[in-house]
Design a protein around this motif. Structure first.
Motif, PDB file in Angstrom:
ATOM      1  N   HIS A 216      31.725  30.977  31.442  1.00  0.00           N
ATOM      2  CA  HIS A 216      31.077  32.294  31.459  1.00  0.00           C
ATOM      3  C   HIS A 216      32.029  33.335  30.862  1.00  0.00           C
ATOM      4  O   HIS A 216      32.710  34.048  31.595  1.00  0.00           O
ATOM      5  CB  HIS A 216      30.712  32.682  32.892  1.00  0.00           C
ATOM      6  N   VAL A 217      32.076  33.414  29.561  1.00  0.00           N
ATOM      7  CA  VAL A 217      33.005  34.344  28.911  1.00  0.00           C
ATOM      8  C   VAL A 217      32.337  35.717  28.788  1.00  0.00           C
ATOM      9  O   VAL A 217      31.169  35.823  28.398  1.00  0.00           O
ATOM     10  CB  VAL A 217      33.439  33.815  27.527  1.00  0.00           C
ATOM     11  N   HIS A 218      33.079  36.749  29.127  1.00  0.00           N
ATOM     12  CA  HIS A 218      32.600  38.131  29.111  1.00  0.00           C
ATOM     13  C   HIS A 218      33.336  38.870  27.990  1.00  0.00           C
ATOM     14  O   HIS A 218      34.480  38.525  27.660  1.00  0.00           O
ATOM     15  CB  HIS A 218      32.893  38.759  30.473  1.00  0.00           C
ATOM     16  N   LEU A 219      32.686  39.872  27.442  1.00  0.00           N
ATOM     17  CA  LEU A 219      33.319  40.686  26.406  1.00  0.00           C
ATOM     18  C   LEU A 219      34.738  41.094  26.785  1.00  0.00           C
ATOM     19  O   LEU A 219      35.649  41.059  25.954  1.00  0.00           O
ATOM     20  CB  LEU A 219      32.450  41.930  26.155  1.00  0.00           C
ATOM     21  N   ASP A 220      34.924  41.465  28.057  1.00  0.00           N
ATOM     22  CA  ASP A 220      36.237  41.946  28.496  1.00  0.00           C
ATOM     23  C   ASP A 220      37.315  40.868  28.438  1.00  0.00           C
ATOM     24  O   ASP A 220      38.509  41.189  28.528  1.00  0.00           O
ATOM     25  CB  ASP A 220      36.153  42.467  29.945  1.00  0.00           C
ATOM     26  N   ASP A 221      36.907  39.619  28.332  1.00  0.00           N
ATOM     27  CA  ASP A 221      37.898  38.539  28.248  1.00  0.00           C
ATOM     28  C   ASP A 221      38.581  38.489  26.884  1.00  0.00           C
ATOM     29  O   ASP A 221      39.568  37.766  26.713  1.00  0.00           O
ATOM     30  CB  ASP A 221      37.211  37.173  28.481  1.00  0.00           C
ATOM     31  N   ILE A 222      38.022  39.216  25.933  1.00  0.00           N
ATOM     32  CA  ILE A 222      38.464  39.020  24.553  1.00  0.00           C
ATOM     33  C   ILE A 222      39.392  40.133  24.095  1.00  0.00           C
ATOM     34  O   ILE A 222      39.095  41.312  24.266  1.00  0.00           O
ATOM     35  CB  ILE A 222      37.220  38.888  23.638  1.00  0.00           C
ATOM     36  N   HIS A 223      40.521  39.738  23.548  1.00  0.00           N
ATOM     37  CA  HIS A 223      41.463  40.696  22.970  1.00  0.00           C
ATOM     38  C   HIS A 223      40.917  41.141  21.613  1.00  0.00           C
ATOM     39  O   HIS A 223      40.635  40.312  20.747  1.00  0.00           O
ATOM     40  CB  HIS A 223      42.824  40.014  22.797  1.00  0.00           C
ATOM     41  N   VAL A 224      40.773  42.442  21.429  1.00  0.00           N
ATOM     42  CA  VAL A 224      40.108  42.940  20.214  1.00  0.00           C
ATOM     43  C   VAL A 224      40.978  43.948  19.466  1.00  0.00           C
ATOM     44  O   VAL A 224      41.450  44.931  20.045  1.00  0.00           O
ATOM     45  CB  VAL A 224      38.771  43.638  20.555  1.00  0.00           C
ATOM     46  N   GLU A 225      41.203  43.687  18.185  1.00  0.00           N
ATOM     47  CA  GLU A 225      41.801  44.673  17.285  1.00  0.00           C
ATOM     48  C   GLU A 225      40.929  44.746  16.038  1.00  0.00           C
ATOM     49  O   GLU A 225      40.456  43.722  15.552  1.00  0.00           O
ATOM     50  CB  GLU A 225      43.216  44.243  16.865  1.00  0.00           C
ATOM     51  N   GLY A 226      40.724  45.933  15.521  1.00  0.00           N
ATOM     52  CA  GLY A 226      39.887  46.106  14.342  1.00  0.00           C
ATOM     53  C   GLY A 226      40.675  46.217  13.055  1.00  0.00           C
ATOM     54  O   GLY A 226      41.871  45.905  13.024  1.00  0.00           O
ATOM     55  N   ILE A 227      39.995  46.641  12.005  1.00  0.00           N
ATOM     56  CA  ILE A 227      40.619  46.663  10.675  1.00  0.00           C
ATOM     57  C   ILE A 227      40.916  48.073  10.184  1.00  0.00           C
ATOM     58  O   ILE A 227      41.405  48.245   9.066  1.00  0.00           O
ATOM     59  CB  ILE A 227      39.719  45.959   9.632  1.00  0.00           C
ATOM     60  N   SER A 228      40.648  49.095  11.020  1.00  0.00           N
ATOM     61  CA  SER A 228      40.766  50.460  10.499  1.00  0.00           C
ATOM     62  C   SER A 228      42.214  50.858  10.200  1.00  0.00           C
ATOM     63  O   SER A 228      42.459  51.804   9.464  1.00  0.00           O
ATOM     64  CB  SER A 228      40.126  51.458  11.478  1.00  0.00           C
ATOM     65  N   GLU A 229      43.166  50.122  10.759  1.00  0.00           N
ATOM     66  CA  GLU A 229      44.576  50.451  10.504  1.00  0.00           C
ATOM     67  C   GLU A 229      45.169  49.624   9.357  1.00  0.00           C
ATOM     68  O   GLU A 229      46.359  49.753   9.054  1.00  0.00           O
ATOM     69  CB  GLU A 229      45.406  50.195  11.767  1.00  0.00           C
TER      70      GLU A 229
END
Lengths: 434, 434
Positions: A216-229
């Motif tokens: 049961h994976v939840h969004l909060d389990d995921i480390h997220v970095e975007g591309i804007s930098e």
């Protein structure tokens, strides 16, 4: 002939795509399934009339017109977002109707509640369109690769971010420049946060991990970095070093724990994922039986996504006809066999890294930096130093062998504290080749 | 818990792969399907004993031990070839057992008889492993892309041929040289005819066309050319012109008729199929709803193929459990809706071409050649002439715009009759970009 009646909530881009697909493929679907799939009702508060070809379809502003219509078998939710989408899905489920949705944001946050309600009511939840648009990736995981322990998932799952990175790479443009152009061309939303900050990709990874691993994976389990930098300089160095920068979703199955991360990643030019350009998606699995499998196609858009929603509708229709509802468990594992995820802490992640250090070109600088790497057990694979004016700070670029993220953070903190370092060090993770 | 019992005929590479997959994935399959899949019996006349982990499995030399065992639900045929495979499958079907096979040669020739018998006996025929090894390509076509008219199929479906062409391209080696090396390494069979002459690829294309279009396509419907005549010179020119030579299966759906062809093809370097290297397979579909979808993975091998066979076994097991046999028609269209194919005559094929003309470098030669092309309505897109010794014949290479095969044949015949032409002109079709 059996008729399956469909109520559609949301007549936006994908809703129109589904309506068109059901309309234009009606005869084909009869020939293939023996079932006539009929769109009976559309709910949309912002639509005043339906196109001519849908003259037999009822348009209403009240979703209750679907929930209370006992002739409707399947409710398709295509409005997106949390509410009222969640309440609509739950109400449909509680009325004993099967549901189909493309709503990755909702499923990655409230999926558990929705799937639990569906199991209680013995109805199906179709969500093929939530990941990879028209690519049949959910079906591949749940059925085609059923006899596999999935070792990893790696993928490009957001067309907007991939379009922007492709343009930055091909034309040397800056992030903001490309984003503006993409917005003008309608390739990016007015608020692009979900796409460029990796959140949409994380929604999709949470769903794939859930069915790939039975967790049961939840969004909060995921480390997220975007591309804007991401800066053009790093894209250029990546090219020099035989790599392209892609926004990847990555999950590796370590057995006791699983990685769960979305971030810009240096992908070797020899790897297929580096060749995926523009708005396309590609999702790669490694299974212990099958080895590597990659699926590629349009990850968004009216008709591709409509194709996936229609496939779910047909799948459920066949199960209604055969009285074989939930023949394949919604999350690929039987509800009782789903487990809680243990996520690898990011500090324990092991992968190769790219660093761009900005430093004054003084004697001994390189020795000071490399000794910090050495102190933290980080082994350098290659180093590139830019040509530069003697008085300007210089970029020194390193590619490392596999290192531990916690050590990497500590090393960078020490490097950035050096008096000769004039800007924060840029760190980009590399794709592990295997 | 429900148990599904499996009898396996053929304990060769893929048979071992299936046995291993069922053994190692047993718990996972229970967690996913609620079914225990048990391999009960193996038939192989050349095997004296089974490995230790299969101590509960009966080994026999007589396939009747499977057919006459009422406890066996599914018979898996993995001996390949025509006979006795065909008789075994038909006997199993007539005994009311579901069957799974990876036998593309058999299905592309006798498929109709087998599928008709299966429909009569209301049993399933699983054949995911017959095309693309472990890639779930059959399921994608039958289910994931169900709401699509398939416009075309294009694919690399034979790993041996692709391995040879990749080596020829990367290392500049000649066909025979690479073949010999591949045979020594075990990548090519002692008799490589099926692989290098395109026959194996044609088997697979016939199966894909059948389910993609709902047409009873037979091996004989397919125009087949192999790669054994491909010369390093042409691979080199292809590279100069931004192309790679690949053995492709191509079928385009013209509505009233369908193309059906397997031949070496010039693929633009920008096209994903050109990047598929070594023993991998990649199969691309274009559907009118979904657009382009491409599936990639290992097209052969013990475990990848075992993964596909196991997926079929599980699919059928679920249908047995749910009493939903033939929930999805074996050939994707209901038997009554299958039609006879009308194949586009090769002379009416329209595509761009590559020609390599060998001619003496005399004044006016180029004018004579190009005027022949012009006479036959063939429009030249680009021309490359090799540097050469004045007294040696020279290669003149042309790439054309789209032309008709019949005209191309006539033009080449006239060109080859010119007194200045010293060797037959080489013709290679280009992939149509769309």
């Amino acid at each position: 002939m059996k008729e399956i009646r469909i109520g559609l909530i949301g007549f936006g881009t994908v809703g129109k795509g589904l309506a068109q697909a059901l309309f234009s493929q009606r005869e084909r679907l009869i020939q293939r399934s023996g079932i006539a799939f009929t769109l009976t009702t559309v709910v949309d508060i912002a639509v005043d009339s339906l196109p001519d070809e849908f003259s037999n379809v009822t348009l209403t502003r009240d979703a209750k017109d679907i929930f209370n219509d006992p002739s409707i078998d399947i409710v398709v939710e295509l409005i997106g977002g949390m509410e009222p989408a969640k309440s609509f899905l739950l109400e449909a489920i509680n009325k004993g109707k099967h549901v189909v949705t493309a709503n990755k944001a909702l499923l990655s946050v409230h999926g558990r509640e929705i799937f639990t309600a569906a199991a209680l009511n013995n109805v199906e939840v179709g969500f093929e369109a939530s990941v990879g648009g028209g690519i049949p990736v959910i079906k591949a995981l749940k059925e085609g690769l059923v006899a596999n322990k999935i070792n990893y998932i790696k993928g490009i799952m957001n067309g907007t971010a991939n379009y922007i990175l492709t343009k930055m790479t091909d034309d040397g443009m800056a992030f903001n420049e490309v984003l503006k152009e993409a917005q003008e061309l309608g390739f990016a939303e007015a608020d692009p946060t979900y796409d460029v900050e990796g959140i949409d990709t994380a929604h999709k990874l949470a769903i794939l991990m859930t069915i790939a691993f039975g967790l049961h994976v939840h969004l909060d389990d995921i480390h997220v970095e975007g591309i804007s930098e991401i800066e053009p300089t790093d894209i250029e160095f990546a090219g020099t070093l035989g790599h392209r920068i892609k926004l990847l979703a990555i999950s590796r199955n370590h057995g006791k724990h699983v990685e769960a991360r979305v971030h810009p990643t240096m992908v070797p030019e020899t790897h297929m994922l580096s060749t995926i350009s523009g708005a396309f998606n590609a999702i790669q699995f490694n299974g212990d039986t099958v080895g590597d499998v990659l699926l590629y196609g349009q990850g968004a858009g009216m008709m591709p996504t409509g194709s996936a929603v229609a496939a779910d509708v047909v799948d459920i229709g066949r199960n209604i006809l055969q009285n074989s509802v939930n023949r394949v468990p919604a999350l690929s594992y039987l509800p009782n066999n789903m487990a809680e995820p243990i996520i690898t802490p990011m500090d324990e992640l092991v992968c190769p890294y790219y660093f761009r250090v900005t430093a004054l070109d003084k004697p001994g600088v390189l020795a000071r930096i490399t000794s910090i790497f050495g102190d933290h057990g980080i082994s350098i694979k290659s180093m590139v130093q830019q040509e530069h004016d003697a008085n300007e700070p210089v970029y020194i670029v390193f590619m490392t062998h596999s290192a531990t993220e916690g050590n990497v953070k500590r090393a960078i903190r020490e490097i950035d504290e050096l008096d000769v370092c004039t800007s924060p060090t840029v760190k980009i993770r590399l794709l592990i080749s295997e």
